[in-house]
Motif scaffolding. Structure first.
Motif, mmCIF file in Angstrom:
data_model
loop_
_atom_site.group_PDB
_atom_site.id
_atom_site.type_symbol
_atom_site.label_atom_id
_atom_site.label_comp_id
_atom_site.label_asym_id
_atom_site.label_seq_id
_atom_site.Cartn_x
_atom_site.Cartn_y
_atom_site.Cartn_z
ATOM 1 N N THR A 337 34.677 68.193 54.265
ATOM 2 C CA THR A 337 34.541 69.457 55.000
ATOM 3 C C THR A 337 33.379 69.379 55.978
ATOM 4 O O THR A 337 33.510 69.739 57.147
ATOM 5 C CB THR A 337 34.304 70.614 54.016
ATOM 6 N N CYS A 338 32.249 68.896 55.517
ATOM 7 C CA CYS A 338 31.085 68.818 56.408
ATOM 8 C C CYS A 338 31.322 67.794 57.510
ATOM 9 O O CYS A 338 30.945 68.014 58.659
ATOM 10 C CB CYS A 338 29.831 68.461 55.616
ATOM 11 N N CYS A 341 33.036 69.288 60.255
ATOM 12 C CA CYS A 341 32.487 70.569 60.709
ATOM 13 C C CYS A 341 31.918 70.461 62.127
ATOM 14 O O CYS A 341 31.217 69.495 62.446
ATOM 15 C CB CYS A 341 31.380 71.008 59.749
ATOM 16 N N VAL A 344 28.009 70.043 62.203
ATOM 17 C CA VAL A 344 27.403 69.149 61.214
ATOM 18 C C VAL A 344 26.140 68.462 61.746
ATOM 19 O O VAL A 344 25.205 68.199 60.985
ATOM 20 C CB VAL A 344 28.430 68.113 60.706
ATOM 21 N N GLY A 349 24.952 69.573 56.408
ATOM 22 C CA GLY A 349 25.424 69.863 55.051
ATOM 23 C C GLY A 349 24.392 70.574 54.198
ATOM 24 O O GLY A 349 24.623 70.832 53.030
ATOM 25 N N PRO A 365 30.325 71.306 50.646
ATOM 26 C CA PRO A 365 29.383 71.887 51.613
ATOM 27 C C PRO A 365 28.285 72.629 50.855
ATOM 28 O O PRO A 365 28.384 72.864 49.650
ATOM 29 C CB PRO A 365 30.244 72.882 52.400
ATOM 30 N N CYS A 369 26.637 77.543 53.212
ATOM 31 C CA CYS A 369 27.415 77.036 54.356
ATOM 32 C C CYS A 369 27.512 78.076 55.492
ATOM 33 O O CYS A 369 27.188 77.778 56.644
ATOM 34 C CB CYS A 369 28.806 76.648 53.864
ATOM 35 N N ALA A 373 25.818 77.656 59.139
ATOM 36 C CA ALA A 373 26.624 77.607 60.365
ATOM 37 C C ALA A 373 26.120 78.666 61.355
ATOM 38 O O ALA A 373 25.969 78.407 62.557
ATOM 39 C CB ALA A 373 28.096 77.839 60.037
#
Ligand code: SF4
Ligand code: SF4
Length: 776
Positions: A337-338, A341, A344, A349, A365, A369, A373
């Protein structure tokens, strides 16, 4: 609860080449004179401090210093940082502090520049201690959470008494001209109950040379509090300080904010909390054992242990420990997932400790998270993301997986990796919506529910986020947020049904229809533009415009308006026969409306037989079809009578097809389109060509020149189609096989000749070539 990675190394095994460690936390003491209730050393699951000596002996200090010096010499390190820590290091007393600092300087000093520091609560700081600090140039950081009310919230004595006045006295001492040179700064742990501006002002009043903010140590098993269901409260708290800090002209360096600015500018983060820089740090406990980063103690008992110590092991051995090495590995040490992203590079992370979840360990993550973000975006806005998907960093596939997929088929492991990438991309897209979701009441409630479910029932959230049209919807939101954001409530409601959780929320009703991705659509026969759903134990009660309907999403179509997505079960995972999702019209070919029951049964039966045919006839492609194919979208018949099929990168996992002539034809179409899905997922994370290269090339199956991406997709699909026909008996099959084989080889040659492929792209295409060359 099962206990997770990081795995332990075998201390007896020969040491592999390691990335050197330049930062050491030396636990001078293992006890403290405060009893802070947020302390990760004493108040969290790891209670190993109880078995540690209260104070590090001189012999252990000497052994630790020698190990550090030996490592610095072996790796040619110019500077080494040692932080004296505890517990509370000043409990060791001025004399022991004096001896310790002298030993470290005597042993390490001749080898490398020693940056000697101490982190303290300040209670025992006296002029005598300060004289020792000055004598050995030990810079000291003091922990303070804000004004008295803020600091008293956690940082109290065992009897509950405030420590605030004592800390201020220590800070006043450090401001004296004689000691100002060893005043390193203030470390503050974020608490949402404290007003961020008051905290900021209280810290600045102490005239620190530097400030840092630390998010409280939580993980997916012990998630942080989010009062009033706020989506990104920790980001909001820090952003309030960020705004004020900018208005004030950045009067003091704030490490986490400066690190965010630095990574946005392509620089290096000054903290492990954000960014992709290596965390080259190890802890040496009071008994001399090497441990991983201290905050891991908040994960589970024994989380930080390595089984290594300064008496028997070199720092190289500690550096090779998987739990330490992984924090040095940047992007490759992150979860799928990271890695996919879009933020990232800035986020990295989050802190390793905050990624922990029982079962999956640290391969997640951060539990912060959404906050991270938002912080990355707000402090350092990234360039506008591509419309198609957030492009992950290039080359996030290992060469082994890339070679395996390049050969054409792909093992179950490789295609499973692609499914994880898709889930990561979709999660990242949804996370990226959270700030805008806060401005839409339906979406905001949906976001909050999704965040809760992500903690309580992650599999249910994965099921819904893996649905092809959730990704499609999330991308639509980037283009037209106001129209599409409310659907987030539908996504969350579907996840709540899968989780059999209790939830109540408002969802959009478009033309009287409430869509639940992966489940179906409820026709409410109402003009209302919202409906209220009560979800409980997998059942749904919908209320809108004075009407109330109760359904069980797993029951068949019923007169109350419930139209479930039909499921095809060829063995193994369900494939959805998707004729309800509002985001399925994305293939450039018109989907059917809701299929009548008999037509649906015919479709389902044929899909079932076609998937089984792939299993027996072209088993090398079976893993791709079974792992990646989550939905078949029936298309309206083509007016010319031709079979048509399509896949879309924005709807990963879905294949759209017109009615096929027979099972054999549908099997080929499925294999063909799943190749497009596989290649699309590879391109999500790996640059196979330079997208800025405008050159086109001729391919054997079309008259017009094609862009590189189009040619790559064509050749990857045709390779698989040729491979299927190659296995079929009869002259007609042989002729068809040769046609597709020749198309494939012709396009491979054209791609290699053009010179527009990256190194990975050329490797991928040459693997295709090797497959074709191996055919008779
Ligand atoms: S001062 Fe530091 S080590 Fe001591 S209890 Fe508080 S957080 Fe823990
Ligand atoms: S997915 Fe979340 S934790 Fe991972 S890099 Fe992106 S924002 Fe950070």
């Amino acid at each position: 609860m099962s206990q997770p990675s990081p795995p332990r190394s075998d201390p007896a095994a020969p040491a592999a080449p390691v990335a050197p460690l330049s930062q050491y936390v030396l636990k001078l003491t293992s006890r403290c004179d405060l009893a802070c209730d947020h302390c990760y050393v004493y108040e969290h699951p790891d209670q190993s401090w109880r078995h540690q000596p209260r104070v590090m002996t001189s012999a252990t200090v000497e052994a630790a210093a020698r190990r550090i010096g030996e490592h610095a010499a072996a790796h040619g390190l110019g500077t080494v940082r040692v932080v004296l820590h505890g517990g509370e290091p000043l409990l060791a007393g001025a004399a022991r502090l004096d001896r310790t600092a002298a030993t470290l300087r005597r042993v390490i000093g001749p080898v490398a520049r020693l940056d000697l520091r101490m982190q303290s609560n300040g209670l025992l700081l006296t002029p005598a201690v300060c004289d020792v600090l000055v004598a050995h140039d030990v810079k000291v950081g003091i922990s303070l959470d804000g004004d008295r009310a803020a600091n008293d919230r956690h940082r109290r004595h065992v009897d509950g008494a405030s420590s605030h006045a004592q800390v201020l006295r220590a800070l006043a001492l450090l401001r004296r001209p004689a000691y100002r040179g060893v005043y390193a700064g203030i470390l503050c742990t974020v608490d949402l109950a404290n007003d961020p501006i008051r905290v900021y002002e209280a810290l600045l009043a102490e005239q620190p040379p530097r400030v840092d903010f630390l998010l409280p140590h939580h993980n997916w098993d012990r998630p942080p509090v989010r009062p009033d269901g706020a989506a990104t409260p920790y980001a909001d708290w820090l952003l309030a300080i960020h705004r004020r800090w900018l208005e004030d002209g950045r009067p003091v360096p704030v490490r986490v904010l400066e690190s965010l600015l630095a990574t946005a500018a392509g620089g290096v983060s000054g903290t492990e909390a954000v960014g992709l820089g290596p965390a080259d740090l190890v802890v040496i406990e009071t008994d001399g054992s090497f441990e991983q980063v201290d905050s891991l103690k908040s994960a589970y008992h024994g989380a930080a242990a390595t089984g290594l110590d300064v008496f028997r092991h070199r720092v190289d051995d500690a550096a090779a420990h998987p739990g330490i090495a992984v924090r040095q590995s940047g992007l490759t040490g992150l979860c799928d997932t990271c890695r996919a992203c879009p933020v990232v590079e800035g986020c990295g992370g989050g802190l390793y400790t905050h990624r922990y979840r029982s079962g999956s360990g640290f391969d997640n993550p951060s539990v912060y998270c959404a906050d991270l973000a938002a912080l990355v975006r707000e402090t350092a806005p990234a360039p506008a993301p591509a419309a198609e998907a957030p492009s992950g960093p290039a080359d996030a596939l290992s060469p082994v997986v890339l070679d395996d997929l390049g050969a054409g088929q792909g093992t179950g492991e490789s295609v499973g990796h692609l499914a994880s990438i898709h889930l990561g991309v979709t999660r990242a897209l949804v996370v990226a919506l959270s700030p805008e979701a806060a401005g839409d009441p339906l979406a905001a409630a949906g976001w909050d529910l999704l965040v809760d479910l992500d903690v309580a029932a992650p599999d249910a959230v994965h099921t819904v986020l893996s649905h092809p049209f959730v990704r499609r919807w999330a991308q639509q939101c980037r283009a037209e947020a106001a129209d599409h954001l409310p659907h987030l409530a539908c996504v969350a409601a579907a996840a709540a049904v899968h989780a059999r959780a209790d939830a109540e929320l408002a969802v959009p009703a478009r033309a009287g229809l409430v869509h639940l991705p992966t489940l179906g659509v409820l026709a409410l026969d109402t003009d209302a533009d919202t409906a209220t759903l009560s979800v409980s134990r997998g059942e749904v009660e919908a209320r809108a415009g004075g009407r109330s309907v109760r359904i069980r999403p797993d029951e068949p179509e019923n007169p109350d308006g419930w139209r479930p997505v039909r499921r095809v079960r060829p063995g193994g995972r369900d494939i959805l026969l998707e004729d309800t999702d509002p985001y399925r019209d994305c293939f450039g070919l018109p989907p059917t409306g809701r299929l009548a029951p008999e037509a649906a049964e015919r479709w389902a039966a044929q899909v079932r037989r076609a998937v089984r045919r792939v299993d027996t006839e072209a088993e090398d492609y079976s893993a791709g079809v079974r792992t990646l194919l989550r939905a078949v979208v029936p298309l309206r018949p083509d007016p010319t009578g031709r079979s048509r099929s399509a896949a879309a990168r924005s709807a990963f996992g879905a294949v759209a097809v017109t009615p096929a002539a027979d099972d054999a034809a549908l099997a080929v179409l499925l294999v063909h389109e799943v190749q497009h899905l596989k290649l699309g997922a590879v391109l999500d994370v790996c640059d196979l060509f330079d997208p800025a290269d405008p050159r086109m090339l001729r391919v054997p199956w079309r008259d017009d020149p094609r862009p590189v991406e189009g040619a790559l997709h064509g050749v990857y699909a045709h390779l698989a189609v040729a491979d299927v026909w190659r296995r079929r008996p009869g002259r007609a099959a042989l002729v068809t096989y040769r046609r597709y084989r020749d198309w494939t080889t012709g396009a491979i040659d054209a791609l290699l000749d053009l010179g527009a492929l990256t190194e990975a792209g050329e490797r991928f295409v040459r693997r295709m070539r090797a497959t074709v060359d191996g055919w008779p």
